[in-house]
Design a protein around this motif. Structure first.
Motif, PDB file in Angstrom:
ATOM      1  N   SER B  30       0.831  -1.201   0.000  1.00 54.90           N
ATOM      2  CA  SER B  30       0.000   0.000   0.000  1.00 54.90           C
ATOM      3  C   SER B  30       0.870   1.258   0.000  1.00 54.90           C
ATOM      4  O   SER B  30       0.615   2.216  -0.729  1.00 54.90           O
ATOM      5  CB  SER B  30      -0.911  -0.039   1.234  1.00 54.90           C
ATOM      6  OG  SER B  30      -1.595   1.165   1.365  1.00 54.90           O
ATOM      7  N   GLU B  31       1.929   1.218   0.835  1.00 50.97           N
ATOM      8  CA  GLU B  31       2.816   2.396   0.899  1.00 50.97           C
ATOM      9  C   GLU B  31       3.511   2.653  -0.430  1.00 50.97           C
ATOM     10  O   GLU B  31       3.749   3.785  -0.820  1.00 50.97           O
ATOM     11  CB  GLU B  31       3.849   2.205   2.009  1.00 50.97           C
ATOM     12  CG  GLU B  31       3.285   2.686   3.345  1.00 50.97           C
ATOM     13  CD  GLU B  31       4.025   2.102   4.525  1.00 50.97           C
ATOM     14  OE1 GLU B  31       5.244   1.859   4.406  1.00 50.97           O
ATOM     15  OE2 GLU B  31       3.368   1.858   5.553  1.00 50.97           O
ATOM     16  N   GLU B  32       3.800   1.555  -1.135  1.00 45.80           N
ATOM     17  CA  GLU B  32       4.433   1.711  -2.462  1.00 45.80           C
ATOM     18  C   GLU B  32       3.424   2.069  -3.539  1.00 45.80           C
ATOM     19  O   GLU B  32       3.779   2.190  -4.716  1.00 45.80           O
ATOM     20  CB  GLU B  32       5.044   0.369  -2.898  1.00 45.80           C
ATOM     21  CG  GLU B  32       6.414   0.069  -2.367  1.00 45.80           C
ATOM     22  CD  GLU B  32       6.817  -1.340  -2.823  1.00 45.80           C
ATOM     23  OE1 GLU B  32       6.709  -1.650  -4.031  1.00 45.80           O
ATOM     24  OE2 GLU B  32       7.185  -2.129  -1.951  1.00 45.80           O
ATOM     25  N   GLY B  33       2.148   2.133  -3.169  1.00 42.22           N
ATOM     26  CA  GLY B  33       1.109   2.428  -4.172  1.00 42.22           C
ATOM     27  C   GLY B  33       0.813   1.229  -5.049  1.00 42.22           C
ATOM     28  O   GLY B  33       0.446   1.374  -6.216  1.00 42.22           O
ATOM     29  N   LYS B  34       0.976   0.017  -4.488  1.00 42.98           N
ATOM     30  CA  LYS B  34       0.789  -1.182  -5.307  1.00 42.98           C
ATOM     31  C   LYS B  34      -0.094  -2.211  -4.620  1.00 42.98           C
ATOM     32  O   LYS B  34       0.215  -3.409  -4.621  1.00 42.98           O
ATOM     33  CB  LYS B  34       2.160  -1.818  -5.563  1.00 42.98           C
ATOM     34  CG  LYS B  34       2.913  -1.202  -6.710  1.00 42.98           C
ATOM     35  CD  LYS B  34       4.022  -2.110  -7.142  1.00 42.98           C
ATOM     36  CE  LYS B  34       4.315  -1.915  -8.606  1.00 42.98           C
ATOM     37  NZ  LYS B  34       5.281  -2.847  -9.111  1.00 42.98           N
ATOM     38  N   LEU B  35      -1.168  -1.748  -4.024  1.00 44.17           N
ATOM     39  CA  LEU B  35      -2.042  -2.703  -3.333  1.00 44.17           C
ATOM     40  C   LEU B  35      -3.438  -2.706  -3.965  1.00 44.17           C
ATOM     41  O   LEU B  35      -3.998  -1.655  -4.260  1.00 44.17           O
ATOM     42  CB  LEU B  35      -2.171  -2.361  -1.847  1.00 44.17           C
ATOM     43  CG  LEU B  35      -3.028  -3.357  -1.059  1.00 44.17           C
ATOM     44  CD1 LEU B  35      -2.287  -4.678  -0.833  1.00 44.17           C
ATOM     45  CD2 LEU B  35      -3.475  -2.795   0.286  1.00 44.17           C
ATOM     46  N   ALA B  36      -3.952  -3.922  -4.127  1.00 46.50           N
ATOM     47  CA  ALA B  36      -5.345  -4.065  -4.584  1.00 46.50           C
ATOM     48  C   ALA B  36      -6.128  -4.852  -3.547  1.00 46.50           C
ATOM     49  O   ALA B  36      -5.591  -5.764  -2.925  1.00 46.50           O
ATOM     50  CB  ALA B  36      -5.391  -4.797  -5.918  1.00 46.50           C
ATOM     51  N   TRP B  37      -7.379  -4.464  -3.356  1.00 47.13           N
ATOM     52  CA  TRP B  37      -8.270  -5.318  -2.562  1.00 47.13           C
ATOM     53  C   TRP B  37      -8.898  -6.311  -3.543  1.00 47.13           C
ATOM     54  O   TRP B  37      -9.203  -5.962  -4.684  1.00 47.13           O
ATOM     55  CB  TRP B  37      -9.383  -4.492  -1.927  1.00 47.13           C
ATOM     56  CG  TRP B  37      -8.952  -3.750  -0.707  1.00 47.13           C
ATOM     57  CD1 TRP B  37      -7.685  -3.608  -0.238  1.00 47.13           C
ATOM     58  CD2 TRP B  37      -9.811  -3.036   0.186  1.00 47.13           C
ATOM     59  NE1 TRP B  37      -7.695  -2.855   0.903  1.00 47.13           N
ATOM     60  CE2 TRP B  37      -8.984  -2.496   1.185  1.00 47.13           C
ATOM     61  CE3 TRP B  37     -11.174  -2.805   0.240  1.00 47.13           C
ATOM     62  CZ2 TRP B  37      -9.494  -1.723   2.232  1.00 47.13           C
ATOM     63  CZ3 TRP B  37     -11.687  -2.050   1.272  1.00 47.13           C
ATOM     64  CH2 TRP B  37     -10.849  -1.513   2.259  1.00 47.13           C
ATOM     65  N   VAL B  38      -9.075  -7.516  -3.057  1.00 45.99           N
ATOM     66  CA  VAL B  38      -9.560  -8.582  -3.929  1.00 45.99           C
ATOM     67  C   VAL B  38     -10.679  -9.357  -3.241  1.00 45.99           C
ATOM     68  O   VAL B  38     -10.623  -9.596  -2.042  1.00 45.99           O
ATOM     69  CB  VAL B  38      -8.425  -9.585  -4.237  1.00 45.99           C
ATOM     70  CG1 VAL B  38      -8.394  -9.924  -5.689  1.00 45.99           C
ATOM     71  CG2 VAL B  38      -7.093  -9.081  -3.829  1.00 45.99           C
TER      72      VAL B  38
END
Ligand code: SF4
Ligand code: SF4
Lengths: 403, 400
Positions: B30-38
């Motif tokens: 998330s901090e890297e801007g690379k998180l998805a909720w699934v």
């Protein structure tokens, strides 16, 4: 005509058709392709919730099933559905209807049940191709079940009839926005209901003099061209250039919601308001604007593909992907059609409606339009409270209360 | 002091470590801007192979339920206008997005995209749309229309097209690409993980059953949330070893197994251990359940994207009621069960509507009795414990 009278009338018409040997296919989802059913020589008949039928679903459905499917099921248990030779249920629209078709099949194995599965995704051409194939399969299963093949000629006639009906009602929708006194909303709703109950030439015949009268009264005010332009703008969903006369009566109310029956809501508003004949100027209901403004299927090319394009070209439903688009259009409606009150209907336990309601209210508030949330069930079991709610909403509008 | 009726799994410590690592990875992504909720039935192998971190709000819902803060968080969603009629996983997640500081673990890490697949229900799309309205992250839907019978070519082509679109969406959103060998690696790991998990489930055919359903409800978290990772596979191998040991030594999940039942549907997370614990004391074990058996299947060696399209369209919840009835009858027979409990979850129409009919048919076909109890998985306000107990007692009177 009241909602109850409308139910009786459609049953009478269906009975006459049955007596003449016309096979009837019931349907429950507003975007059912009537033209395909008619191309098989069958009569599509929308199955409405019947406010007079209650209970007896309890052995098969829990209380948290949506009120619409509970009512449908109760009608079947009580043997009070209009006479139909089969029912087509939609697939992939909402969890309740999805499961209802399965339950129905297991409980009433003698009934002929069909399922037409829709794409939920806003996936352009891939969705069209998928749905065209579903329509082909549906058509084949009608042929297998009833022995009546798809006829190109019957399809063309059906497209023509449905289109003439929709054109006429689209014109009335536009007229009402420009001159609400020209035709009462409940009258339009009654026609929509009548046609969906049995799409017959006679309904279009009945509509013709009304359209002529409305056109005459618009002509007196020099508004025929602007009405036609508005009809076109609504069909294209491009409302930014719409210009409305400055002397429109207020309040101007729009109703939004999924499968809520327009005539039933119109009746409810009528019951509580003296200004009601001009108050409801627009709806964004599945059995109203959303089906009436479905683009016409092209007559060239593969019938199933053109039909798929038509159905998927209608305004998106709360059962589909695309909330941002729906909110955008609602915002356009509220701002460009000078709406000053929004009634958000939601059927109890209808996930699509209930999930969407907070976002719809937020849009109304963002553009300064007052709104009220109206939880309804098909039986209107809470009628006094609903009427009270509408009444106080209308009073708030009359007194210019806060949005 | 008397011996406890319930045996605790030693591998649960490992499980906690796995889940902790998963949580940290989610925060880092998330901090890297690379998180998805699934969603739980999402073809997660694709974002994983594209180095996109994933978090599962449904699993977070289970944590909210277990920590007994469901009513509080669902109440926050209700304040925003989301009625109590709606799925409590959705309401809990909406509530936790609104007030993370009031939520367990301070909420899930913030996502940059919301990836939904409607093979479990149509609700997930509306839920993610609502979250998107709150936080602005875009929603991507993989549409897998429900199947009646066999999956036809146009269906597979449509889902496959959706998966190709997903790859484009993720590439654009996260500036990443999908490499064929990486997808193979991740799907192979997934297949292997699901395979080991399936062996753990099937070991419960033994008498006594080495696992009870509460054990499986906990142990399923990684196979739902983080299949396609090596440490997940390692955990399931450890669990399988422990399960095999129990079987070899004749040790059951409960001390004195007398009645074997099937559990249908999601459990009430806020009460599941109490219910299972008190039933264990009466000799009742649940060697099988429909919920944890939903994560089975394998990726075939054909085109991996086609295989993903097929596997995710064919999940248990994407099929009709007949398929669910067949599944229940199969489990009752294969696991030699004496009866079944159907938990009618007010939140979950897709899983629950139809249970009244399936209860009758399953009893008719298998000859074993069943009971329907009503409640919720997260929102304890929707559950009447006394009624649940009475119904369970009525079933057990027939069996004990
Ligand atoms: S859309 Fe709503 S009202 Fe219609 S069947 Fe589904 S849940 Fe019921
Ligand atoms: S409705 Fe049911 S399947 Fe869907 S998210 Fe909620 S609990 Fe899960």
């Amino acid at each position: 005509m009241s909602n109850a009278q409308a139910t009786e009338q459609s049953e009478r018409i269906l009975k006459q058709l049955v007596d003449k040997g016309k096979p009837i296919l019931g349907y429950v989802y507003p975007h059912t392709p009537l033209e395909i059913i008619m191309a098989h020589g069958m009569m599509p008949a929308l199955l409405f919730a019947n406010p007079t039928v209650m209970g007896s679903y309890e052995a098969s459905l829990q209380t948290f099933a949506c009120s619409f499917i509970r009512n449908m099921f109760s009608q079947r248990v009580h043997d009070q559905l209009p006479y139909v030779d089969g029912i087509v249920f939609p697939g992939n629209t909402c969890d309740s209807l999805q499961n209802l078709a399965d339950i129905w099949h297991l409980r009433f194995p003698q009934d002929k049940i069909f399922r037409l599965t829709y794409p939920a995704g806003d996936q352009g051409e891939a969705a069209v191709q998928y749905f065209a194939e579903e329509l082909r399969i549906f058509s084949n299963s009608l042929q297998d079940a009833y022995g009546s093949p798809f006829s190109d000629d019957a399809f063309r006639l059906a497209v023509d009839l449905v289109q003439r009906f929709r054109n006429a009602v689209q014109f009335l929708y536009a007229a009402r926005l420009l001159q609400p006194s020209s035709v009462p909303y409940h009258r339009i709703a009654a026609f929509v209901r009548e046609f969906h109950s049995a799409p017959l030439e006679t309904v279009v015949d009945e509509l013709r003099p009304i359209v002529n009268d409305v056109e005459r009264s618009l002509a007196e005010a020099g508004r025929v061209d602007s009405t036609k332009a508005l009809q076109h703008a609504l069909l294209e969903r491009k409302l930014e250039d719409v210009s409305l006369p400055s002397d429109l009566p207020t309040p101007r109310i729009a109703i939004v919601g999924g499968m809520t029956e327009p005539q039933a809501i119109a009746e409810l508003v009528n019951a509580v308001s003296k200004v009601s004949s001009t108050a409801i100027v627009f709806d964004l209901l599945s059995f109203g604007f959303k089906t009436i403004f479905t683009p016409m299927p092209a007559l060239e090319g593969d019938s199933f593909e053109t039909m798929a394009r038509s159905v998927l070209g209608a305004l998106l439903e709360p059962t589909q992907e695309g909330l941002p688009k729906r909110l955008e259009f609602l915002k356009d409606v509220l701002t460009h059609l000078a709406i000053d009150g929004l009634i958000v209907c939601e059927q109890s336990f209808c996930d699509p409606d209930v999930f969407e309601a907070p976002s719809l209210l937020a849009v109304a508030s963002e553009v300064g339009v007052r709104s009220v949330r109206l939880p309804v069930d098909p039986e209107f079991s809470d009628r006094a409270r609903l009427e009270g709610r509408i009444q106080s909403f209308l009073e708030t509008l009359a007194h210019g209360g806060a949005a | 002091m008397s011996e406890k009726a319930y045996r605790v799994l030693e591998s649960h410590n490992f499980l906690q470590g796995v889940m902790y690592r998963y949580m940290l990875e989610g925060h880092a992504a998330s901090e890297e801007g690379k998180l998805a909720w699934v969603t739980s039935g999402f073809p997660v192998e694709i974002p994983v192979a594209m180095d996109v971190g994933v978090s599962y709000p449904e699993q977070y819902g289970a944590i909210v339920g277990s920590e007994k803060v469901g009513p509080k968080l669902c109440g926050y969603a209700e304040e925003l206008g989301y009625s109590q009629e709606l799925c409590s996983y959705a309401r809990a997640s909406i509530g936790s997005v609104k007030y993370p500081e009031e939520s367990p673990l301070e909420g899930l890490p913030a996502p940059q995209a919301l990836l939904a697949c409607n093979n479990i229900c149509g609700t997930v799309l509306r839920w993610y749309d609502a979250i998107s309205q709150m936080i602005g992250a875009p929603v991507f839907l993989v549409d897998t229309p429900p199947l009646e019978g066999e999956q036809l070519p146009h269906h597979i082509a449509y889902v496959r097209h959706g998966l190709d679109n997903l790859v484009s969406f993720l590439s654009e959103q996260f500036g990443t690409t999908l490499k064929e060998d990486k997808l193979r690696e991740v799907t192979d790991l997934s297949t292997e993980t699901i395979g080991v998990w399936t062996q753990c489930l099937e070991a419960c055919k033994n008498k006594p059953s080495p696992l009870n359903c509460a054990d499986r409800f906990l142990a399923m978290a990684p196979v739902v949330a983080i299949r396609g990772r090596d440490y997940t596979l390692e955990y399931y191998q450890t669990l399988l070893n422990e399960v095999k040991d129990r079987v070899a030594n004749g040790l059951g999940a409960i001390r004195d197994e007398k009645v074997r039942l099937l559990w249908d549907n999601i459990p009430p997370w806020f009460r599941v251990f109490r219910i299972m614990g008190s039933l264990a004391k009466r000799g009742v074990v649940f060697p099988a359940d429909t919920y944890t058996h939903a994560w089975t299947g394998s990726f075939k060696d054909e085109d991996r994207m086609d295989s993903i399209a097929s596997m995710y369209s064919n999940v248990y919840l994407n099929k009709g009621l007949e398929a669910k009835i067949d599944k229940m009858c199969g489990l009752i027979k294969d696991y030699d069960l004496d009866g079944f409990v159907m938990f009618s979850v007010r939140s979950c129409k897709r899983y629950s509507l139809g249970q009244l009919v399936s209860k009758e048919l399953v009893s008719e076909r298998t000859g074993v009795p069943g009971v329907v109890i009503e409640g919720d998985m997260v929102d304890s306000r929707l559950q009447n414990d006394a009624q649940v107990e009475t119904r369970l007692d009525a079933l057990l009177e027939m069996l004990l």
